[in-house]
Design a protein around this motif. Structure first.
Motif, short mmCIF file in Angstrom:
data_model
loop_
_atom_site.label_atom_id
_atom_site.label_comp_id
_atom_site.label_asym_id
_atom_site.label_seq_id
_atom_site.Cartn_x
_atom_site.Cartn_y
_atom_site.Cartn_z
N VAL A 84 2.19 3.72 12.35
CA VAL A 84 1.79 2.40 12.84
C VAL A 84 1.44 1.54 11.63
O VAL A 84 0.60 1.92 10.81
CB VAL A 84 0.59 2.50 13.80
CG1 VAL A 84 0.08 1.11 14.19
CG2 VAL A 84 0.98 3.30 15.04
N VAL A 85 2.10 0.39 11.52
CA VAL A 85 1.94 -0.49 10.36
C VAL A 85 1.41 -1.84 10.82
O VAL A 85 2.00 -2.47 11.71
CB VAL A 85 3.28 -0.70 9.62
CG1 VAL A 85 3.03 -1.45 8.30
CG2 VAL A 85 4.00 0.62 9.38
N GLY A 86 0.31 -2.29 10.22
CA GLY A 86 -0.23 -3.59 10.60
C GLY A 86 -1.24 -4.11 9.61
O GLY A 86 -1.62 -3.41 8.66
N ASP A 87 -1.69 -5.33 9.84
CA ASP A 87 -2.55 -6.02 8.87
C ASP A 87 -4.01 -6.09 9.29
O ASP A 87 -4.81 -6.72 8.60
CB ASP A 87 -2.04 -7.45 8.65
CG ASP A 87 -2.15 -8.30 9.89
OD1 ASP A 87 -3.02 -9.20 9.93
OD2 ASP A 87 -1.40 -8.07 10.84
N THR A 117 -1.25 5.85 9.75
CA THR A 117 -1.54 4.41 9.81
C THR A 117 -1.41 3.81 8.41
O THR A 117 -1.94 4.34 7.44
CB THR A 117 -2.95 4.14 10.36
OG1 THR A 117 -3.91 4.88 9.60
CG2 THR A 117 -3.04 4.56 11.82
N VAL A 118 -0.69 2.70 8.35
CA VAL A 118 -0.49 1.98 7.09
C VAL A 118 -1.02 0.56 7.26
O VAL A 118 -0.54 -0.20 8.11
CB VAL A 118 0.99 1.94 6.69
CG1 VAL A 118 1.17 1.13 5.40
CG2 VAL A 118 1.53 3.36 6.51
N THR A 143 -8.89 -7.58 3.76
CA THR A 143 -8.61 -7.13 2.39
C THR A 143 -8.17 -5.68 2.37
O THR A 143 -8.31 -4.94 3.35
CB THR A 143 -9.86 -7.28 1.52
OG1 THR A 143 -10.87 -6.37 2.01
CG2 THR A 143 -10.40 -8.71 1.55
N VAL A 144 -7.67 -5.27 1.21
CA VAL A 144 -7.32 -3.86 0.99
C VAL A 144 -8.54 -2.98 1.27
O VAL A 144 -8.43 -1.94 1.94
CB VAL A 144 -6.81 -3.65 -0.45
CG1 VAL A 144 -6.74 -2.17 -0.79
CG2 VAL A 144 -5.44 -4.31 -0.63
N GLU A 145 -9.70 -3.40 0.79
CA GLU A 145 -10.92 -2.61 0.97
C GLU A 145 -11.30 -2.51 2.44
O GLU A 145 -11.69 -1.43 2.92
CB GLU A 145 -12.07 -3.22 0.17
CG GLU A 145 -11.92 -3.13 -1.34
CD GLU A 145 -10.90 -4.11 -1.91
OE1 GLU A 145 -10.41 -3.88 -3.04
OE2 GLU A 145 -10.57 -5.11 -1.22
N GLU A 146 -11.19 -3.59 3.17
CA GLU A 146 -11.54 -3.57 4.60
C GLU A 146 -10.59 -2.68 5.39
O GLU A 146 -11.02 -1.96 6.30
CB GLU A 146 -11.54 -4.99 5.15
CG GLU A 146 -12.72 -5.83 4.67
CD GLU A 146 -12.59 -7.29 5.04
OE1 GLU A 146 -13.63 -7.92 5.34
OE2 GLU A 146 -11.45 -7.83 5.01
N VAL A 156 -2.95 4.88 4.40
CA VAL A 156 -2.46 4.21 3.19
C VAL A 156 -2.69 2.72 3.37
O VAL A 156 -2.54 2.20 4.49
CB VAL A 156 -0.95 4.47 2.96
CG1 VAL A 156 -0.48 3.79 1.68
CG2 VAL A 156 -0.65 5.96 2.93
N VAL A 157 -3.05 2.03 2.30
CA VAL A 157 -3.18 0.57 2.34
C VAL A 157 -2.33 -0.02 1.22
O VAL A 157 -2.40 0.43 0.07
CB VAL A 157 -4.64 0.11 2.20
CG1 VAL A 157 -4.71 -1.42 2.27
CG2 VAL A 157 -5.51 0.73 3.28
#
Length: 230
Positions: A174-177, A192-193, A201-204, A212-213
């Protein structure tokens, strides 16, 4: 080994910032003749969740019948503006490339888990010729439920039915922002990506538990490595 990749759309593959609010305002005005004075938080939400909140906030019935009427207005607006969508948004860096690469890979099925209605999803992707690479028929869409994890379940079930084999949880990506995308995948034990091209943010996204982020989808090799974590 078969892999099912489930993409979010808005601020993951494409950016139509502000368009959702504009369409909802027009749809509400068309349906009940009221201006939209309440602005919900959109990221990670499903259309069913948003529609109910908007209707209730404007003292309108928020049951399924009225929600479906609002959906119909949204779909009519999207179809009417379909030709202008390339000028109202953009494909995010790397999105066309990674979708095309995965489409050529044996054993990979690509579809969607998106808060959008099916018609809106198709229009938004078609504006940048991204729709050819994903199986729209098996997607999990925001018309199904207020809860995003239900959309993941629907997409996995439909992919299994169509392709004739099951997808183990760790063969689904599953890929999302948003953290909501991550939570929906984690609910079903998927990979999950997180992609930090939206409001988080990347950290959040890392704190939300993503496996993975990525900062974006621009580095195709990095995206492939993340997806292959399954």
């Amino acid at each position: 080994m078969h892999t099912l990749v489930l993409w979010d759309i808005d601020l993951t593959l494409v950016d139509y910032s502000g368009l959702g609010r504009t369409w909802y305002a027009r749809a509400l005005a068309n349906l009940v003749g009221k201006p939209m004075t309440h602005q919900p938080f959109f990221p990670g939400r499903t259309e069913r969740s948003l529609a109910r909140e908007i209707l209730a906030a404007h003292d309108e019935p928020d049951g399924d019948e009225q929600v479906e009427r609002l959906f119909a207005e949204l779909e009519a607006i999207a179809l009417a503006e379909r030709e202008s969508l390339p000028m109202l948004g953009r494909a995010l860096a790397g999105a066309p490339e990674i979708l095309a690469v995965l489409a050529r890979r044996a054993g990979v099925v690509q579809s969607l888990v998106t808060g959008n209605l099916p018609t809106l999803a198709s229009c938004k992707l078609a504006a940048f010729d991204l729709h050819h690479h994903v199986d729209l028929d098996i997607g999990g869409y925001g018309s199904l439920s207020e809860h995003r994890h239900d959309l993941v379940e629907a997409a996995i079930r439909q992919a299994t039915d169509k392709h004739g084999h099951s997808f183990a949880p760790r063969s689904v990506v599953v890929v999302g922002d948003t953290p909501a995308d991550v939570a929906a995948g984690r609910h079903h034990g998927t990979v999950t990506v997180g992609v930090a091209t939206g409001r988080f943010t990347v950290e959040e996204l890392a704190d939300s538990g993503a496996d993975v982020v990525l900062p974006d989808l621009a580095d195709t090799d990095a995206v492939l490595a993340a997806l292959e974590a399954s």
